[in-house]
Design an enzyme around this catalytic site. Structure first.
Site, short mmCIF file in Angstrom:
data_model
loop_
_atom_site.label_atom_id
_atom_site.label_comp_id
_atom_site.label_asym_id
_atom_site.label_seq_id
_atom_site.Cartn_x
_atom_site.Cartn_y
_atom_site.Cartn_z
N LYS A 136 4.41 8.64 9.03
CA LYS A 136 4.16 8.01 10.33
C LYS A 136 5.17 8.44 11.42
O LYS A 136 5.01 9.51 11.98
CB LYS A 136 4.04 6.50 10.16
N TYR A 186 0.85 -1.19 0.00
CA TYR A 186 0.00 0.00 0.00
C TYR A 186 0.89 1.23 0.00
O TYR A 186 1.86 1.31 0.75
CB TYR A 186 -0.88 0.00 1.25
N ASP A 215 9.14 2.69 -0.21
CA ASP A 215 8.09 3.30 0.59
C ASP A 215 8.32 2.88 2.03
O ASP A 215 7.97 1.76 2.43
CB ASP A 215 6.71 2.88 0.10
C1 LIG Z 1 0.34 4.50 5.95
C2 LIG Z 1 1.06 4.26 4.67
C3 LIG Z 1 0.94 5.13 3.58
C4 LIG Z 1 -0.05 6.26 3.56
O1 LIG Z 1 0.23 7.22 4.51
P1 LIG Z 1 -0.97 8.22 4.96
O2 LIG Z 1 -0.28 9.17 5.89
O3 LIG Z 1 -2.01 7.37 5.60
O4 LIG Z 1 -1.46 8.88 3.73
C5 LIG Z 1 1.74 4.91 2.48
N1 LIG Z 1 2.60 3.89 2.44
C6 LIG Z 1 2.74 3.02 3.45
C7 LIG Z 1 3.73 1.92 3.35
C8 LIG Z 1 1.95 3.17 4.59
O5 LIG Z 1 2.07 2.27 5.58
#
Ligand SMILES: *Cc1c(COP(=O)(O)O)cnc(C)c1O
Length: 433
Positions: free
Chosen positions: A272, A144, A239
């Site tokens: 995060k 994601y 990511d």
């Molecule tokens: C949480 C997450 C996102 C999205 O971040 P948001 O602050 O919720 O938009 C993107 N990539 C990864 C791997 C994530 O865990």
């Protein structure tokens, strides 16, 4: 008529907010039941609207690595608030946060701060496309990267065919450049590069995928990703919104750099933990690459609240705490003791169980072995997971309300919290075996 305060709030919320929540997984749809409305949180715990205490293994889905309400973070935020909420003009604290990020991630020489992981991932892809002059991107099933249109896509029917939108409102044309491949499948990766390598802008990957519970990219797979990107002139984008400063001070890239000499991604997406619970995210990489961004280069990107002074104060105070000597050793040991305890309890109950962890992030599956890709993750027994979730919840332990989400331990989780969690799991596992 609702009898409990959480149910009452849920009713009120559903009348005004779609599904009663502002992010879908909070609605408990995968596990059933009533979401807990959080009243306050401190350390490893939060209290719901009924005043019931839960040991929190979500920590706002990762950011709260120090636990809730850490005194030094709280103090930094309170001081920042008094100086103003938002200026739309540069501040020194943005430089300090950038310095802190760059110091720990050798692959990152420059960063741009934004407000959410979605925004960071979306902008990283625009930059990858702008810098390479190419259109196509590779993502992997089960990873994601936020909810930008081009990333809401699932695999097409055949191998290496272009994907289908996973959300209404995304025209097929918008995802036609997104190739969705199976995680950890080297043959498919090679096939995709052979067919499309000359028009590939980037691979985007969660190297330790936390959005299909907890699945690691194998070292040979990651090595091949790196080799193919280099060979074809595509960018390898990590990511690390979830894993950055969560699995270790150098993130998932640090884990792979230990196994693959000289390994580094070309770009890193963060979020995060770097905001410590405030809306803050970033993307970064080599200077020459990042200088393609406006106002220096042709790739446009902007944000009214980007580098927000309160968010950067929170993130900076958080990063300063986690950089203290021994922080990750202690966090990893605590996480390891949790998963070891859970595994032993499952074995006692004769329940199929597989678990893995890195730093302060963990996952477990009601499966005999750790899965390697999304298809295998989805073989987990979902109704059984729902019973496990509610069994733990009834015993004051809050894990993610969906079986495809990772769990998080914070520095505030103590031995007693772990022991209480393992005891709760022991009781629930017996009812599931
Ligand atoms: C949480 C997450 C996102 C999205 O971040 P948001 O602050 O919720 O938009 C993107 N990539 C990864 C791997 C994530 O865990």
């Amino acid at each position: 008529m609702a009898t409990d305060k959480n149910a009452e709030l849920f009713e009120r919320a559903r009348a005004l907010i779609p599904g009663g929540v502002n992010s879908p997984v909070r609605a408990f749809r995968a596990v059933g039941g009533t979401p807990r409305f959080v009243q306050r949180a401190q350390g490893a715990y939060f209290w719901d609207a009924e005043g019931t205490r839960y040991i929190d293994y979500i920590g706002s889905w990762g950011p709260m690595i120090l636990g809730h309400g850490h005194p030094r973070v709280l103090d930094a935020v309170q001081r920042a608030v008094r100086d103003g909420f938002s200026f739309g003009a540069p501040t020194e604290r943005e430089i300090e946060l950038a310095e802190e990020i760059v110091k720990h991630l050798p692959s990152v020489e420059m960063v741009r701060l934004v407000s959410s992981g979605t925004e960071a991932a979306m902008s990283a892809i625009r930059l990858a496309r702008g810098a390479t002059g190419r259109n196509r991107i590779i993502k992997f099933e089960g990873c994601y990267h936020g909810h930008a249109d081009a990333l809401l896509v699932k695999a097409g029917s055949g191998l290496a065919t272009f994907g289908h939108p996973t959300s209404a409102g995304v025209p097929p044309e918008v995802v036609q450049h997104t190739l969705v491949l199976e995680y950890n499948n080297i043959a498919q990766l090679e096939e995709a590069f052979a067919a499309h390598g000359d028009d590939l802008a980037c691979i985007m990957i969660e190297a330790i995928a936390g959005n299909m519970n907890f699945v690691r990219a194998s070292v040979p797979f990651m090595k091949r990703c790196r080799e193919l990107c280099t060979q074809y002139g595509a960018l390898l984008v990590f990511d690390e919104v979830m894993t950055g400063f969560r699995v270790g001070l150098r993130g998932a890239q640090g884990v792979y750099a230990q196994a693959i000499p000289g390994f580094a991604p070309d770009m890193t997406v963060l979020g995060k933990v770097i905001g410590g619970g405030m809306p803050l995210a970033a993307f970064g990489g080599r200077k020459a690459l990042m200088e393609n961004l406006a106002p220096l280069g042709p790739v446009y990107q902007a944000g009214t609240l980007s580098g927000n002074p309160v968010a950067t104060a929170c993130g900076l105070a958080t990063l300063q705490e986690i950089a203290l000597p021994g922080f990750y050793q202690a966090l990893a040991a605590r996480t390891q003791s949790l998963v070891d305890g859970l595994a032993a309890a499952a074995q006692e109950a004769g329940l199929p169980f597989a678990t893995d962890c890195e730093g302060g992030m963990f996952g477990f599956f009601l499966l005999p072995q750790l899965p390697q890709n999304y298809g295998q993750v989805m073989k987990s027994d979902s109704p059984k997971f729902g019973r496990l979730f509610h069994g733990l919840l009834d015993r004051g332990v809050y894990i993610a309300p969906a079986l495809y989400e990772a769990g998080f331990v914070s520095a505030a989780h103590g031995e007693e919290d772990i022991a209480q969690t393992v005891q709760a799991a022991r009781e629930v596992f017996k009812t599931l075996a």
